[in-house]
Design an enzyme around this catalytic site. Structure first.
Site, PDB file in Angstrom:
ATOM      1  N   ASP A 192       0.832  -1.207   0.000  1.00 22.75           N
ATOM      2  CA  ASP A 192       0.000   0.000   0.000  1.00 22.75           C
ATOM      3  C   ASP A 192       0.866   1.256   0.000  1.00 22.75           C
ATOM      4  O   ASP A 192       2.032   1.223   0.410  1.00 22.75           O
ATOM      5  CB  ASP A 192      -0.875   0.039   1.260  1.00 22.75           C
ATOM      6  CG  ASP A 192      -2.053  -0.923   1.197  1.00 22.75           C
ATOM      7  OD1 ASP A 192      -2.278  -1.536   0.142  1.00 22.75           O
ATOM      8  OD2 ASP A 192      -2.754  -1.051   2.218  1.00 22.75           O
ATOM      9  N   GLN A 240       0.074   6.790  -5.842  1.00 27.36           N
ATOM     10  CA  GLN A 240      -1.023   7.745  -5.637  1.00 27.36           C
ATOM     11  C   GLN A 240      -0.974   8.847  -6.691  1.00 27.36           C
ATOM     12  O   GLN A 240      -0.035   9.658  -6.708  1.00 27.36           O
ATOM     13  CB  GLN A 240      -0.902   8.355  -4.245  1.00 27.36           C
ATOM     14  CG  GLN A 240      -1.042   7.340  -3.118  1.00 27.36           C
ATOM     15  CD  GLN A 240      -0.292   7.748  -1.860  1.00 27.36           C
ATOM     16  OE1 GLN A 240       0.855   8.201  -1.945  1.00 27.36           O
ATOM     17  NE2 GLN A 240      -0.909   7.567  -0.705  1.00 27.36           N
ATOM     18  N   ARG A 284      -0.697  -0.700  -8.711  1.00 29.47           N
ATOM     19  CA  ARG A 284      -2.071  -0.343  -8.320  1.00 29.47           C
ATOM     20  C   ARG A 284      -2.134   1.180  -8.296  1.00 29.47           C
ATOM     21  O   ARG A 284      -1.531   1.818  -7.426  1.00 29.47           O
ATOM     22  CB  ARG A 284      -2.361  -0.913  -6.939  1.00 29.47           C
ATOM     23  CG  ARG A 284      -3.648  -0.372  -6.321  1.00 29.47           C
ATOM     24  CD  ARG A 284      -3.853  -0.931  -4.928  1.00 29.47           C
ATOM     25  NE  ARG A 284      -4.102  -2.366  -4.986  1.00 29.47           N
ATOM     26  CZ  ARG A 284      -3.898  -3.209  -3.967  1.00 29.47           C
ATOM     27  NH1 ARG A 284      -3.432  -2.771  -2.827  1.00 29.47           N
ATOM     28  NH2 ARG A 284      -4.151  -4.484  -4.103  1.00 29.47           N
ATOM     29  N   HIS A 287     -13.205   4.017  -7.827  1.00 28.49           N
ATOM     30  CA  HIS A 287     -14.658   3.837  -7.967  1.00 28.49           C
ATOM     31  C   HIS A 287     -15.239   4.915  -8.857  1.00 28.49           C
ATOM     32  O   HIS A 287     -16.436   4.955  -9.084  1.00 28.49           O
ATOM     33  CB  HIS A 287     -15.338   3.923  -6.590  1.00 28.49           C
ATOM     34  CG  HIS A 287     -14.628   3.168  -5.536  1.00 28.49           C
ATOM     35  ND1 HIS A 287     -13.715   3.737  -4.688  1.00 28.49           N
ATOM     36  CD2 HIS A 287     -14.655   1.849  -5.233  1.00 28.49           C
ATOM     37  CE1 HIS A 287     -13.222   2.815  -3.885  1.00 28.49           C
ATOM     38  NE2 HIS A 287     -13.770   1.669  -4.194  1.00 28.49           N
ATOM     39  N   ARG A 302     -12.144   6.646   4.691  1.00 31.01           N
ATOM     40  CA  ARG A 302     -13.355   6.438   3.865  1.00 31.01           C
ATOM     41  C   ARG A 302     -14.356   7.576   4.108  1.00 31.01           C
ATOM     42  O   ARG A 302     -14.982   8.059   3.177  1.00 31.01           O
ATOM     43  CB  ARG A 302     -14.032   5.085   4.179  1.00 31.01           C
ATOM     44  CG  ARG A 302     -13.177   3.859   3.980  1.00 31.01           C
ATOM     45  CD  ARG A 302     -12.778   3.562   2.553  1.00 31.01           C
ATOM     46  NE  ARG A 302     -11.733   4.347   1.954  1.00 31.01           N
ATOM     47  CZ  ARG A 302     -10.415   4.183   2.123  1.00 31.01           C
ATOM     48  NH1 ARG A 302      -9.949   3.259   2.917  1.00 31.01           N
ATOM     49  NH2 ARG A 302      -9.543   4.952   1.480  1.00 31.01           N
TER      50      ARG A 302
HETATM   51  P1  FDA Z   1     -13.604   9.332  -5.555  1.00 26.69           P
HETATM   52  O1  FDA Z   1     -13.778   8.941  -4.133  1.00 26.69           O
HETATM   53  O2  FDA Z   1     -12.906  10.581  -5.890  1.00 26.69           O
HETATM   54  O3  FDA Z   1     -15.032   9.275  -6.166  1.00 26.69           O
HETATM   55  C1  FDA Z   1     -15.287   9.829  -7.412  1.00 26.69           C
HETATM   56  C2  FDA Z   1     -16.703   9.522  -7.816  1.00 26.69           C
HETATM   57  O4  FDA Z   1     -16.911   8.106  -7.763  1.00 26.69           O
HETATM   58  C3  FDA Z   1     -17.756  10.070  -6.905  1.00 26.69           C
HETATM   59  O5  FDA Z   1     -17.989  11.436  -7.149  1.00 26.69           O
HETATM   60  C4  FDA Z   1     -18.915   9.180  -7.272  1.00 26.69           C
HETATM   61  O6  FDA Z   1     -19.465   9.573  -8.504  1.00 26.69           O
HETATM   62  C5  FDA Z   1     -18.259   7.848  -7.470  1.00 26.69           C
HETATM   63  N1  FDA Z   1     -18.359   7.034  -6.256  1.00 26.69           N
HETATM   64  C6  FDA Z   1     -17.432   6.878  -5.301  1.00 26.69           C
HETATM   65  N2  FDA Z   1     -17.893   6.080  -4.319  1.00 26.69           N
HETATM   66  C7  FDA Z   1     -19.142   5.742  -4.684  1.00 26.69           C
HETATM   67  C8  FDA Z   1     -20.146   4.950  -4.108  1.00 26.69           C
HETATM   68  N3  FDA Z   1     -19.986   4.369  -2.911  1.00 26.69           N
HETATM   69  N4  FDA Z   1     -21.313   4.817  -4.762  1.00 26.69           N
HETATM   70  C9  FDA Z   1     -21.508   5.424  -5.939  1.00 26.69           C
HETATM   71  N5  FDA Z   1     -20.592   6.191  -6.541  1.00 26.69           N
HETATM   72  C10 FDA Z   1     -19.442   6.357  -5.917  1.00 26.69           C
HETATM   73  N6  FDA Z   1      -5.193   5.187  -1.100  1.00 26.69           N
HETATM   74  C11 FDA Z   1      -3.943   5.395  -0.642  1.00 26.69           C
HETATM   75  O7  FDA Z   1      -3.588   6.532  -0.318  1.00 26.69           O
HETATM   76  N7  FDA Z   1      -3.058   4.360  -0.540  1.00 26.69           N
HETATM   77  C12 FDA Z   1      -3.381   3.091  -0.911  1.00 26.69           C
HETATM   78  O8  FDA Z   1      -2.547   2.182  -0.818  1.00 26.69           O
HETATM   79  C13 FDA Z   1      -4.702   2.863  -1.402  1.00 26.69           C
HETATM   80  N8  FDA Z   1      -5.093   1.611  -1.779  1.00 26.69           N
HETATM   81  C14 FDA Z   1      -6.296   1.452  -2.415  1.00 26.69           C
HETATM   82  C15 FDA Z   1      -6.627   0.215  -2.943  1.00 26.69           C
HETATM   83  C16 FDA Z   1      -7.801   0.063  -3.668  1.00 26.69           C
HETATM   84  C17 FDA Z   1      -8.119  -1.271  -4.271  1.00 26.69           C
HETATM   85  C18 FDA Z   1      -8.677   1.178  -3.853  1.00 26.69           C
HETATM   86  C19 FDA Z   1      -9.934   1.056  -4.657  1.00 26.69           C
HETATM   87  C20 FDA Z   1      -8.370   2.390  -3.288  1.00 26.69           C
HETATM   88  C21 FDA Z   1      -7.196   2.542  -2.556  1.00 26.69           C
HETATM   89  N9  FDA Z   1      -6.868   3.761  -1.965  1.00 26.69           N
HETATM   90  C22 FDA Z   1      -5.590   3.944  -1.480  1.00 26.69           C
HETATM   91  C23 FDA Z   1      -7.895   4.826  -1.817  1.00 26.69           C
HETATM   92  C24 FDA Z   1      -7.844   5.823  -2.957  1.00 26.69           C
HETATM   93  O9  FDA Z   1      -6.645   6.546  -2.916  1.00 26.69           O
HETATM   94  C25 FDA Z   1      -9.009   6.800  -2.895  1.00 26.69           C
HETATM   95  O10 FDA Z   1      -8.960   7.525  -1.701  1.00 26.69           O
HETATM   96  C26 FDA Z   1     -10.367   6.147  -2.997  1.00 26.69           C
HETATM   97  O11 FDA Z   1     -10.384   5.052  -3.866  1.00 26.69           O
HETATM   98  C27 FDA Z   1     -11.382   7.174  -3.504  1.00 26.69           C
HETATM   99  O12 FDA Z   1     -11.048   7.613  -4.799  1.00 26.69           O
HETATM  100  P2  FDA Z   1     -11.844   7.113  -6.105  1.00 26.69           P
HETATM  101  O13 FDA Z   1     -10.863   7.066  -7.225  1.00 26.69           O
HETATM  102  O14 FDA Z   1     -12.475   5.819  -5.788  1.00 26.69           O
HETATM  103  O15 FDA Z   1     -12.898   8.179  -6.434  1.00 26.69           O
END
Ligand code: FDA
Length: 320
Positions: free
Chosen positions: A145, A174, A195, A238, A300
């Site tokens: 991570d 990141q 990742r 996501h 989260r």
């Molecule tokens: P973001 O949270 O910006 O969401 C963008 C859009 O996605 C939202 O506006 C919405 O439209 C949609 N969305 C998001 N959640 C939703 C829901 N529940 N329902 C419907 N729509 C939704 N971070 C880190 O610093 N170190 C790490 O090692 C990791 N490891 C890691 C592993 C994995 C497998 C994942 C998926 C994530 C991580 N992260 C992480 C976390 C990552 O950095 C980040 O904080 C989160 O994934 C949130 O960013 P998103 O890209 O998901 O979109």
């Protein structure tokens, strides 16, 4: 709303996540535990294995993370290693697979001793090496991570060393960090499993993009580099803007659905995870477990207004 959340509410939640008093208060509330359950399926190895079985039966790949970070006592780092070895031992009951391994463990080097002063880096490297050896024997992948930016150099140095013995070892990068495009270029050329996530810590503007739109653009630039490289990209997001951009980026670089995977967190966009898997994509779910869920849970909440609202609504309704 997204701007206010990113500029004001998110940093406040992240600051709160560092206050031990609040941590104890939150951990003591039954309602917190109920909400946590949405993101963390349980505290024991058995609960993690139950989730692995359910996710595997729905055609999804899994990465299991034993929660813990910023360990300062060597005994705690040793205990974390033992849990990972136990977990990997149990993975033998699930089907193996090549070249993409369906089972993976994710680990934080700060849980293995990285932040323990002078010898921390050495201790974490040795602990991670022991876990990688067991994983190699069991046909399980390991991905490291990404934590806050002060650890990035140390983490990438340890991963670089370990990749000499375990070339399949993956690492999270990141996209919000300004350095990450260059890191992607280096790892993509080396054929590494990467990742790519946006980044979950509250980082200063000097090192990171802070505006949500800029983070998404940086993510897509990094992803294009990973797709064009010789490694294995893991699209950890996501965000529909990212998920929808993936097929075209893969096509552009001649990749089939077997040459990359989508990754999402346990409990987030479950229907979308199933939809992508049913459409023939590889989808891996990150399953955290253990008692040290506080930091993970607060990240989260800080990520998305709806997650915070869900928690506040449950708090307001407690006793009903
Ligand atoms: P973001 O949270 O910006 O969401 C963008 C859009 O996605 C939202 O506006 C919405 O439209 C949609 N969305 C998001 N959640 C939703 C829901 N529940 N329902 C419907 N729509 C939704 N971070 C880190 O610093 N170190 C790490 O090692 C990791 N490891 C890691 C592993 C994995 C497998 C994942 C998926 C994530 C991580 N992260 C992480 C976390 C990552 O950095 C980040 O904080 C989160 O994934 C949130 O960013 P998103 O890209 O998901 O979109």
């Amino acid at each position: 709303m997204a701007g206010v959340f990113a500029s004001t509410i998110r940093p406040a939640i992240m600051a709160a996540s560092r206050r031990p008093g609040l941590r104890r208060a939150a951990e003591g509330l039954p309602v917190t535990r109920r909400v946590v359950h949405r993101f963390v399926p349980g505290e024991t190895v058995d609960s993690a294995l139950d989730s692995v079985a359910a996710l595997r039966s729905s055609g999804r790949l899994v990465s299991v993370d034993y929660l813990g970070e910023d360990v300062t006592d060597p005994a705690d780092a040793d205990a974390a290693v033992r849990v990972y070895l136990d977990l990997i031992g149990h993975f033998a009951r699930f089907d193996g697979g090549t070249p993409v391994r369906p089972l993976e463990v994710s680990l934080k080097l700060s849980a293995l001793g990285q932040s323990m002063g002078r010898d921390g880096e050495k201790v974490a490297r040795e602990n991670a090496h022991a876990i990688c050896e067991a994983a190699q024997r069991a046909g399980v992948w390991v991905t490291v991570d990404a934590e806050d930016h002060t650890t990035t150099d140390s983490t990438l140095a340890i991963v670089g060393d370990l990749r000499a013995d375990f070339p399949w070892l993956g690492v999270a990068l990141q996209a919000y960090l300004r350095r990450t495009l260059a890191d992607c270029e280096e790892f993509a050329a080396a054929g590494a499993r990467i990742r790519l996530c946006k980044g979950a810590y509250d980082e200063p503007a000097a090192v990171a993009h802070r505006e949500p739109g800029a983070v998404t653009q940086a993510y897509l630039r990094c992803l294009r580099v990973l797709m064009a490289g010789s490694g294995y990209p893991m699209v950890a997001s996501h965000d529909p803007a990212i998920v929808e951009a993936v097929p075209a980026l893969a096509r552009e670089s001649g990749r089939s659905v077997a040459d990359f995977e989508y990754q999402m967190l346990y409990g987030i966009r479950d229907l979308e995870q199933r939809r992508l898997a049913e459409a023939g994509n590889q989808v891996r779910v990150y399953v955290p477990f253990g008692t040290q869920w506080y930091g993970y849970f607060m990240r989260r909440l800080a990520e998305r207004p709806a997650n915070l609202t869900f928690f506040l609504r449950a708090l307001a309704q407690r006793g009903h």
